[in-house]
Design an enzyme around this catalytic site. Structure first.
Site, PDB file in Angstrom:
ATOM      1  N   ASP A  84       0.918  -0.860  -0.112  1.00 40.26           N
ATOM      2  CA  ASP A  84       0.213  -0.078   0.180  1.00 40.26           C
ATOM      3  C   ASP A  84       0.905   1.444  -0.146  1.00 40.26           C
ATOM      4  OD1 ASP A  84      -2.448   1.744   0.411  1.00 40.26           O
ATOM      5  OD2 ASP A  84      -2.756   0.740   2.104  1.00 40.26           O
ATOM      6  N   HIS A  85       0.354   2.310  -0.449  1.00 39.23           N
ATOM      7  CA  HIS A  85       1.124   3.637  -0.304  1.00 39.23           C
ATOM      8  C   HIS A  85       0.933   4.242   1.090  1.00 39.23           C
ATOM      9  CE1 HIS A  85      -0.440   4.212  -4.837  1.00 39.23           C
ATOM     10  NE2 HIS A  85       0.968   4.107  -4.865  1.00 39.23           N
ATOM     11  N   TYR A 119      -5.286   4.440   1.532  1.00 34.33           N
ATOM     12  CA  TYR A 119      -6.305   3.592   0.958  1.00 34.33           C
ATOM     13  C   TYR A 119      -6.266   2.789  -0.229  1.00 34.33           C
ATOM     14  CZ  TYR A 119      -7.562   7.532   4.063  1.00 34.33           C
ATOM     15  OH  TYR A 119      -7.683   8.400   5.051  1.00 34.33           O
ATOM     16  N   HIS A 120      -4.777   2.367  -0.434  1.00 36.33           N
ATOM     17  CA  HIS A 120      -4.896   1.666  -1.913  1.00 36.33           C
ATOM     18  C   HIS A 120      -3.913   0.304  -1.716  1.00 36.33           C
ATOM     19  CE1 HIS A 120      -4.067   6.171  -3.380  1.00 36.33           C
ATOM     20  NE2 HIS A 120      -5.257   5.881  -3.334  1.00 36.33           N
ATOM     21  N   PRO A 121      -4.700  -0.442  -0.785  1.00 38.55           N
ATOM     22  CA  PRO A 121      -4.281  -1.982  -0.724  1.00 38.55           C
ATOM     23  C   PRO A 121      -4.202  -2.725  -2.011  1.00 38.55           C
ATOM     24  CG  PRO A 121      -6.241  -1.903   0.371  1.00 38.55           C
ATOM     25  CD  PRO A 121      -5.939  -0.405  -0.041  1.00 38.55           C
TER      26      PRO A 121
END
Length: 526
Positions: free
Chosen positions: A290-291, A462-464
């Site tokens: 993730d980021h 919020y980027h898994p």
């Protein structure tokens, strides 16, 4: 009995339901654990502020304690509603860098280079700027410029220019690098989620059934073939059957969870929980990433036209509510993160390695905490993190949340880039265009103090992705056609298949994956 069962009514699932049901001979069911997207907070762009506080339409998961974050548990919001996370996100339309997809192809995934995925981005998109070599003009997903951006967003862009960075009018054009406004998935003053773009126009088709309030419990297998899905709906368990294929589109956290609950995954982990090992597939749940992100705050009491908690701010919001209800215009058409940047932390970086989101208010704890007064915030995130984690079962109970371990900042390179990104953002926030605000958080700290601050404040943006990785290796879960290795009749089409994270927000790429998967499935079943 259906031809296709799609598990997850989110960004990719809505695409698949719409595209596969275009064939009137194919019977399609879309299974979603959440409800229909009826809430005004979903449709009003600024409603994301209240959704964050109420937890509405949100699985609201927590991570395992993260050693890289000082032992804290992080927050993992995921959409639990038709449209999935496209119904609760900040609506930013970003594809990533061309090199991201060329890297996928180079890793052994034919068909996934930039030149090969661009047609699917174009197919999905209707850009209100008009069609071009870089943009679609007739697709289902409406993309547009914010009609009434906040003046402080323009000041941020000017501040970045004063700091020496070039303005970029199109982050999805020939080059991503620079500072500018984000385009958003809006239409007519409302959020335009995947449910609105794809699902709503298809609902009248007699061959499409949308089943809400139904949580998938496990896959039904006959030998090494997926033939159905067991769901829980209204307290009753039932089995839905698939003649052709089951497609998992439950996202990077729940697609691997469902495989594991079905006995597909690392055998030792399954046996430790008392689950049968129906198919040993060691990569399931591995390689989650993730980021990593931190948010800088600036207090600016005079910035009354930002979104803030004050008497004047309350009156502005009340007026905005009336205007949005009557005209679908005004301040509530904001997505809050209106402007941003893609920048290099060092001159010798070949391409941007950090992303900024400038927020027209003071953002604390993912918007779940109330902060008095006015000001602005800046997200700083690392675009291509090296840290890797996992998704596993915390319990054999299918209703229990998965165990989510993103491994944030476990690789020292991520920490170095994040700290450099904070320093760079401090330089932008100190420019004359943003004069009048206080010192941003973490300004003036030495390296040791800044590292402590970053570890105390970093979390997801919020980027898994990556937990059912696509590739030819033994630790990969799906092949380049998104077929689960060793199980017939089963594919995965969501962000979990990404071999490596894209350099930017993940919603548009997930919709692209849904478009490409639909073509693959139709070709295979022609």
């Amino acid at each position: 009995m259906y031809d296709y069962l799609i598990v997850g009514g989110g960004s990719a699932g809505c695409v698949l339901a719409a595209r596969l049901s275009e064939d009137p001979q194919a019977r399609v069911a879309l299974i979603e654990a959440g409800d229909a997207d009826r809430s005004a907070l979903i449709h009003c762009p600024a409603g994301i502020a209240l959704m964050a506080r109420t937890g509405q339409a949100n699985w609201a998961f927590a991570t395992a304690p993260q050693p890289g974050l000082g032992g804290r548990s992080g927050y993992q919001p995921r959409g639990k509603v038709l449209g999935g996370s496209s119904s609760i996100n900040a609506m930013i339309y970003i594809r990533g860098q061309h090199e991201d997809y060329d890297g996928w192809a180079a890793a052994g995934n034919p068909g996934w280079s930039w030149a090969e995925v661009l047609p699917y981005f174009l197919k999905a998109e209707h850009n209100e700027r008009g069609a071009s070599a870089w943009h679609g003009g007739g697709g289902p997903l409406n993309v547009m410029d914010l009609p009434e951006p906040n003046p402080w967003s323009q000041r941020f862009i000017e501040a970045a220019r004063q700091a020496g960075f070039d303005e970029n009018p199109d982050f999805n054009g020939a080059s991503q690098e620079g500072v500018g406004y984000y385009q958003v998935t809006h239409r007519g003053g409302e959020r335009f989620s995947a449910a609105k773009a794809y699902l709503a126009p298809a609902l009248a088709r007699p061959n499409l059934e949308v089943i809400t309030g139904a949580q998938a419990l496990k896959l039904v297998l006959e030998g090494r073939r997926a033939v159905g899905v067991e769901v829980l709906q209204g307290g009753t368990r039932r089995v839905l059957q698939a003649r052709r294929e089951v497609v998992l589109a439950a996202g990077a956290l729940q697609s691997p969870q469902l495989l594991l609950l079905s006995g597909i995954g690392p055998g030792a982990e399954l046996q430790a929980l008392g689950l049968p090992v129906l198919h040993e597939l060691p990569g399931v749940g591995r390689h989650l990433h993730d980021h990593p992100d931190v948010v800088l705050l600036v207090d600016a009491p005079q910035a009354r036209d930002t979104v803030g908690v004050s008497v004047g701010g309350a009156w502005r919001v009340l007026g905005g509510v009336q205007q949005w209800r009557a005209q679908r215009s005004g301040m509530l058409t904001t997505n809050f993160a209106e402007a941003g940047a893609f920048l290099r932390t060092r001159n010798d970086e070949a391409r941007p390695d950090i992303q900024l989101h400038f927020v027209i208010g003071k953002l604390v704890d993912h918007g779940r905490s109330t902060v008095l007064g006015h000001g602005w915030s800046a997200h700083v995130c690392v675009l291509r993190p090296k840290s890797r984690g996992s998704v596993a079962l915390a319990s054999p109970d299918p209703l229990a949340p998965p165990r989510i371990d993103p491994g944030f900042l476990s690789d020292p390179d991520d920490l170095r880039r994040l700290m450099a990104g904070v320093r760079l953002t401090h330089r932008i926030l100190a420019q004359p265009a943003l004069a009048g605000g206080g010192q941003p958080t973490a300004a003036g700290l030495d390296e040791a103090a800044l590292e402590r601050w970053v570890r105390a404040k970093a979390d997801t943006i919020y980027h898994p992705v990556g937990s059912c990785r696509m590739g030819p290796g033994a630790d990969d879960v799906v092949d380049a056609e998104l077929r689960v290795k060793g199980i017939a009749g089963l594919r995965i089409a969501d962000a979990s298949i990404m071999p490596s994270i894209v350099s930017g927000n993940t919603n548009a790429p997930t919709i692209m994956i849904g478009e490409k998967a639909a073509d693959m499935i139709r070709r295979a079943n022609a």
